[in-house]
Design a protein around this motif. Sequence first.
Motif, mmCIF file in Angstrom:
data_model
loop_
_atom_site.group_PDB
_atom_site.id
_atom_site.type_symbol
_atom_site.label_atom_id
_atom_site.label_comp_id
_atom_site.label_asym_id
_atom_site.label_seq_id
_atom_site.Cartn_x
_atom_site.Cartn_y
_atom_site.Cartn_z
ATOM 1 N N ALA A 44 68.330 -77.571 -58.938
ATOM 2 C CA ALA A 44 67.058 -77.043 -59.444
ATOM 3 C C ALA A 44 66.289 -76.324 -58.350
ATOM 4 C CB ALA A 44 66.219 -78.178 -60.025
ATOM 5 N N SER A 45 66.278 -76.908 -57.149
ATOM 6 C CA SER A 45 65.542 -76.301 -56.042
ATOM 7 C C SER A 45 66.199 -75.001 -55.600
ATOM 8 C CB SER A 45 65.462 -77.285 -54.864
ATOM 9 O OG SER A 45 64.798 -78.471 -55.232
ATOM 10 N N GLY A 46 67.520 -75.031 -55.445
ATOM 11 C CA GLY A 46 68.220 -73.831 -55.002
ATOM 12 C C GLY A 46 68.155 -72.700 -56.010
ATOM 13 N N ALA A 47 68.205 -73.038 -57.308
ATOM 14 C CA ALA A 47 68.078 -72.010 -58.344
ATOM 15 C C ALA A 47 66.682 -71.406 -58.337
ATOM 16 C CB ALA A 47 68.391 -72.610 -59.711
ATOM 17 N N ASP A 48 65.688 -72.224 -58.046
ATOM 18 C CA ASP A 48 64.319 -71.726 -57.894
ATOM 19 C C ASP A 48 64.256 -70.705 -56.774
ATOM 20 O OD1 ASP A 48 61.556 -71.524 -58.246
ATOM 21 O OD2 ASP A 48 61.113 -73.377 -57.168
ATOM 22 N N ALA A 49 64.871 -71.031 -55.639
ATOM 23 C CA ALA A 49 64.871 -70.114 -54.498
ATOM 24 C C ALA A 49 65.578 -68.805 -54.836
ATOM 25 C CB ALA A 49 65.533 -70.784 -53.295
ATOM 26 N N MET A 50 66.721 -68.893 -55.524
ATOM 27 C CA MET A 50 67.435 -67.676 -55.901
ATOM 28 C C MET A 50 66.576 -66.810 -56.811
ATOM 29 S SD MET A 50 70.161 -65.804 -55.615
ATOM 30 C CE MET A 50 71.829 -66.453 -55.424
ATOM 31 N N THR B 248 60.027 -79.954 -68.166
ATOM 32 C CA THR B 248 61.248 -79.770 -67.385
ATOM 33 C C THR B 248 60.904 -79.230 -66.000
ATOM 34 O OG1 THR B 248 61.485 -77.616 -68.463
ATOM 35 C CG2 THR B 248 62.812 -79.422 -69.321
ATOM 36 N N ALA B 249 61.809 -79.430 -65.070
ATOM 37 C CA ALA B 249 61.585 -79.013 -63.684
ATOM 38 C C ALA B 249 61.373 -77.499 -63.610
ATOM 39 C CB ALA B 249 62.771 -79.415 -62.822
ATOM 40 N N HIS B 250 60.446 -77.107 -62.759
ATOM 41 C CA HIS B 250 60.120 -75.684 -62.607
ATOM 42 C C HIS B 250 61.355 -74.870 -62.262
ATOM 43 C CE1 HIS B 250 57.977 -72.086 -61.193
ATOM 44 N NE2 HIS B 250 58.772 -72.143 -60.144
ATOM 45 N N GLY B 251 62.150 -75.338 -61.295
ATOM 46 C CA GLY B 251 63.319 -74.573 -60.874
ATOM 47 C C GLY B 251 64.317 -74.367 -61.981
ATOM 48 N N VAL B 252 64.482 -75.367 -62.830
ATOM 49 C CA VAL B 252 65.392 -75.233 -63.968
ATOM 50 C C VAL B 252 64.856 -74.197 -64.947
ATOM 51 C CG1 VAL B 252 66.406 -76.427 -65.946
ATOM 52 C CG2 VAL B 252 66.279 -77.575 -63.720
ATOM 53 N N LEU C 189 66.182 -76.613 -73.288
ATOM 54 C CA LEU C 189 65.127 -77.299 -72.550
ATOM 55 C C LEU C 189 64.193 -78.070 -73.478
ATOM 56 C CD1 LEU C 189 64.089 -74.553 -69.958
ATOM 57 C CD2 LEU C 189 65.733 -76.427 -69.670
ATOM 58 N N GLY C 190 64.261 -77.764 -74.777
ATOM 59 C CA GLY C 190 63.414 -78.464 -75.735
ATOM 60 C C GLY C 190 62.399 -77.596 -76.444
#
Length: 417
Positions: A190-196, A290-294, A358-359
């Motif tokens: 999730a964090s790495g996808a956010d960065a990308m 859901t998580a921001h990065g996701v 995600l819902g």
Amino acid sequence: MPNFGTLRVPRNIVFGAGQRRAVAGYGRELGSRALIVTDERLGADRELRDLVDALAAAGVRSRVFAGTMAELPLDCLGAGCKAGASFGADLVIGFGGGSCLDAGKVIALILAHGGQPKDYYGEFAVPGPILPVIALPTTAGTGSEVTPVAVVGDPERAVKVGIASPHLIPHTAICDPELTYSCPPGLTAASGADAMTHAIEAFTNLRREATGSVVHEHVFVGKNALSDHFALLAISHLAAGLKRACDEGGDIEARERVMLGSLSAGLAFGTAGTAAAHAVQYPVGAMTHTAHGVGVAVMMPYVMAFNRDHCEGALAEIARAMGLASDEGTVSGAAVAAVEGVRSLFASIGIPRTIAELGVREDQLALVAEQALGSVRLVKNNPRPLDAASMRLLVDAAFHGGDPLADIPFSETRKAS
């Protein structure tokens, strides 16, 4: 490309394994009473105890505020401000993920200028320098350690709201990849996808006219020569390291590449800004928790496809940075390869394919589109203009899935990248 570049960055940036030990030396230069802002889990971590001891050895007294909560509700920020004020803090150290770093920035703001977070919502509302902040991230994704924005949760607002000002940029950012070694695969993804997503949106953002006042009119000034450098650096490292870091957390080189990618992406979007993927995530995140990065990662391939005719050359450069080659060997083919490459990378690390997964319900799509358009500071950066109709088109495509390159129609006139 116009010969214009600008960066908004901390006074000091330190990257590398073991560099967390540099915190005490910077702390000694900046203050004598440090409020360490973290969360409950990290408050009991050995690394935090080591940080407190190192500060003490350097002559800096510290108090730990471990009350940071996800989404940064105003109550936890108020408690942090109270802890800092009663201690007489003259320095704030953010230790943790993005929420901890953002909390440290907001607490440093309130301790310096008083009032409440809502007094500073929007752009350029911070009247002057805040208490010095040292940012020490323990995840690789948000880039908050180098950016001029903090996002908080206000119960009076339907979606999270941002405070954006160059004064919020931490004084010193120390990025030690060793602090990420224990991150589980889901958080790493999730964090790495956010960065990308940060890097891609920064690189494909609208390029504004380089007037002599543009840096004073916008906190996030859009795509430029210097932010482009860091965006491509981020994309190359994340493309090479993210899946490896998710699959094998002990892969030290992969961990280093992901954190360097996250830092570089923060330097890119901290100047250029983000756009439609982030705008849509705010209402989606509020509805689904859901998580921001996701959330931003789910949106990114659809946004790239939606914007393609307005930033085709930039997308082709992203494909090259990812090490992708198109079958046709053309700019258009490379742009398609970039969209597919990002979608494949995210799928390989477990990112859902649609906002329905995600819902989000179909009867919520009109509200998602309406609230996304309300994120003016993000919408204005998008390379393809967004209005009610086009935003709904984008949201519908992200809900129903399918091939984003086929499902989203494009304008007939191609725009310069």
